[in-house]
Scaffold this motif. Structure first.
Motif, PDB file in Angstrom:
ATOM      1  N   UNK B  57       0.954  -1.124   0.085  1.00 41.02           N
ATOM      2  CA  UNK B  57      -0.070  -0.005  -0.023  1.00 41.02           C
ATOM      3  C   UNK B  57       0.834   1.057  -0.048  1.00 41.02           C
ATOM      4  N   UNK B  58       0.628   2.103  -1.047  1.00 44.83           N
ATOM      5  CA  UNK B  58       1.291   3.509  -1.148  1.00 44.83           C
ATOM      6  C   UNK B  58       2.783   3.189  -1.568  1.00 44.83           C
ATOM      7  N   UNK B  59       2.962   2.170  -2.112  1.00 43.17           N
ATOM      8  CA  UNK B  59       4.429   1.834  -2.810  1.00 43.17           C
ATOM      9  C   UNK B  59       4.515   2.500  -4.090  1.00 43.17           C
ATOM     10  N   UNK B  60       3.514   2.503  -4.968  1.00 48.11           N
ATOM     11  CA  UNK B  60       3.868   3.168  -6.177  1.00 48.11           C
ATOM     12  C   UNK B  60       3.801   4.684  -5.969  1.00 48.11           C
TER      13      UNK B  60
ATOM     14  N   UNK C 127      -4.460   3.640  -2.468  1.00 50.62           N
ATOM     15  CA  UNK C 127      -4.018   3.895  -0.846  1.00 50.62           C
ATOM     16  C   UNK C 127      -4.194   5.486  -0.490  1.00 50.62           C
ATOM     17  N   UNK C 128      -4.185   5.520   0.946  1.00 53.92           N
ATOM     18  CA  UNK C 128      -4.138   7.043   1.395  1.00 53.92           C
ATOM     19  C   UNK C 128      -2.772   7.477   1.554  1.00 53.92           C
ATOM     20  N   UNK C 134       3.739   6.210   6.081  1.00 55.41           N
ATOM     21  CA  UNK C 134       4.175   5.040   6.781  1.00 55.41           C
ATOM     22  C   UNK C 134       5.468   4.151   5.787  1.00 55.41           C
ATOM     23  N   UNK C 135       5.264   4.149   4.524  1.00 59.85           N
ATOM     24  CA  UNK C 135       6.156   3.557   3.735  1.00 59.85           C
ATOM     25  C   UNK C 135       7.640   4.391   3.628  1.00 59.85           C
TER      26      UNK C 135
END
Lengths: 316, 102, 167
Positions: B57-60, C127-128, C134-135
């Motif tokens: 999630x959020x990687x791209x 995703x938010x 967080x990443x």
């Protein structure tokens, strides 16, 4: 279907709002300037000169549309829209009632900071395509000033984002507390000064200074095209005041429920009037003073504000 | 599959520009086109292929932001070099910049 | 109807991006080239929005259009100032070899990725911002720090290169 129709309706409402705010803003500016300079402003046309602005608008529309011979005609004509459209788009994400915005985006604050910065392109293009050196120099100065002041403005808004924990303007409005004002005081001052500089207004109006560059980058624009530049300036003032009143001062939640919009509009008016007041009180800054203020004074102050907020947040 | 063709086409157009343009700044703009095309290809592929690596999630978005940062830094340095070179050699055309040193 | 409009938007974006790229590569006027690049970058932001990445789209607009494009315009104004007229022409040396290289790369990459066409699905969910944070501050922290260091190095390099010899 409601998306497209709603979008068109909001577009028209927003356009009318900007036009009205320009009329009110210019009238207010002329009256406030007159008060400060101990004279009367417009007072002949209509009671208290209220019809002065509609008369001026009519005059502007009827003026001859001149394009200088050495100007790049096609780009010269679309440049004002490059300045106006991004600033008008910035109005879309501002929350107008507690819990409601025209475009309730999850990254609304980033949108408000990013999209109006595109008007820098319009200023550069307007100056360059006018075909004369003074306009080009005015355009470059204006662009350098605008991109320099984007940094402290973004950093000061970032402090509020950290406190609220979200980039969504509606969330920030709902998370606002009264003690954010003293906590964010440095940030509020930095945002205020940066917004005035972003709009090329007040003591930061070197790019459009009448006494030096003969209105700088829009020197060669006649009639309604000049009017569009003015609309973007006052529309930007409206947007910056609305955003400041909503996010920094939290005026949307001062009165409960739907009455919050009253304090919201009052707060916007106070901030806008103070911007006009500042313009007619302080002398114009030199370009090097302008740049020094942005990089050596406002950016460190905004970073200090971030440190303060960062230290306080774990205790909340 | 459409995104692959379109993004690679953008990259190829930019590549053609780098190879044929005579003015330094035009070459720089073509490099930006290449970067943009490659970035859209990466993002498009990551968003349409179901692999464990792309499920993060959020990687791209994170990788995309890092690519944008990289491109901005590269554009800034390239422009500084272009301006310094054009000033020093009094020209901005690639085929007139044939001397090195001095 | 919603889906058809979205599909049309994709093709409009693709056409816009291609038009912008072609303007950059083939235009004779320097300002048209810069505007073509601007249109190209905005179309890319539209693509990121299509793939449900609003944060990336906004960052693209902020950094690329509001930053890199302004830099390129400044570069144009500073470099071309020494020439005579206000809008000097740009020229290209068109040759079929370069065209062959460009088309060849297009054919190569497309044929390499052709077997993937069965695996490609359409528009998964997004995703938010919290997931990105967080990443970036978690697993990708070294990358984040490296990006920051790169920006600092670029800043110093630009000051040294463009600052002149009086330092």
């Amino acid at each position: 279907m409601s998306g497209l129709l709603g979008g068109i309706v909001f577009g028209l409402v927003g356009g009318v709002a900007i036009a009205l705010s320009t009329m009110v803003g210019v009238y207010g500016e002329r009256k406030i300037a007159a008060k400060i300079q101990r004279r009367f402003g417009p007072q002949e046309t209509g009671p208290y000169g209220l019809l002065q602005l509609p008369a001026d608008t009519l005059k502007m529309i009827l003026k001859e549309d001149i394009t200088p011979r050495q100007a790049d005609a096609r780009i010269f004509k679309i440049a004002p829209y490059f300045v106006f459209v991004p600033i008008a788009m910035g109005l879309v994400v501002i929350p107008v009632a507690a819990g409601w915005a025209a475009l309730d985006s999850s990254i609304g604050i980033l949108f408000f900071l990013a999209v109006p910065s595109l008007s820098v392109l319009g200023i550069l293009i307007a100056g360059w395509s006018s075909g004369n050196t003074y306009a080009t120099i005015g355009g470059m100065r204006g662009a350098a000033q605008m991109i320099s002041y984007e940094l402290p403005r973004t950093l000061s808004v970032l402090a509020v984002v950290i406190l609220a924990g979200s980039l969504r303007p509606v969330d920030v409005v709902q998370a606002w507390r009264w003690w954010w004002i003293p906590l964010n005081f440095i940030g509020i001052v930095v945002y205020y000064i940066s917004s005035i500089a972003e709009l090329n207004r007040g003591p930061f109006d070197i790019p459009e200074s009448e006494s030096e560059l003969v209105a700088g980058y829009f020197a060669d624009y006649a009639g309604i095209r000049w009017g569009i530049f003015m609309m973007s300036e006052y529309g930007g003032m409206l947007a910056a005041s609305l955003f400041g009143a909503a996010i920094f001062l939290g005026t949307l939640t001062w009165l409960p429920g739907p009455f919050g919009i009253i304090t919201f509009l009052l707060g916007t008016g106070v901030i806008g009037s103070s911007m006009i007041w500042v313009k007619w009180t302080f002398p114009r800054m030199r370009p090097d003073q302008l740049m020094t203020t942005a990089w050596k004074v406002l950016t460190p102050l905004a970073l200090v504000q971030l440190v303060i907020v960062g230290v306080v947040v774990p205790w909340l | 599959m459409n995104i692959v063709v379109v993004a690679t086409a953008l990259f190829s157009v930019g590549l053609y520009g780098v190879l044929t343009r005579r003015d330094l700044i035009a070459v720089l703009a073509s490099v930006e086109v290449m970067l943009g095309g490659a970035s859209v290809l990466l993002v498009g592929l990551a968003r349409t292929i179901d692999m464990p690596a792309t499920q993060l999630p959020g990687g791209v978005e994170s990788v995309g932001v890092l690519i944008v940062v990289l491109a901005a830094a590269e554009a800034a340095v390239a422009l500084a070099v272009v301006i310094a070179a054009a000033r020093a050699l009094s020209t901005s055309r690639v085929d007139e910049m044939t001397e090195v040193g001095g | 109807m919603n889906d058809t409009i979205v599909q049309i938007m994709w093709w409009v974006l693709a056409a816009g991006a291609l038009a912008g790229a072609v303007t950059v590569v083939f235009s004779r006027d320097v300002l048209r080239m810069a505007l073509g690049l601007g249109g190209f970058l905005v179309a890319l932001a539209g693509f990121y929005m299509y793939y449900a990445l609003p944060f990336l789209a906004t960052v693209q607009v902020f950094v690329y259009v509001g930053g890199v494009l302004v830099l390129i315009l400044f570069g144009i104004m500073l470099v071309h100032r020494s020439e005579g007229d206000a809008r000097p022409g740009l020229s290209s040396r068109h040759d079929p070899g370069s065209a062959a290289v460009a088309v060849g790369i297009l054919a190569l990459v497309t044929s390499m990725l052709w077997p993937l066409r069965d695996v490609m699905t359409e528009r998964p969910a997004s995703a938010g911002t919290k997931a990105i944070a967080d990443l970036l501050l978690g697993d990708l922290l070294p990358h984040f720090e490296a990006a920051g260091a790169l920006l600092l190095i670029a800043l110093v390099a630009v000051i040294v290169i463009a600052g002149g010899d009086d330092r």
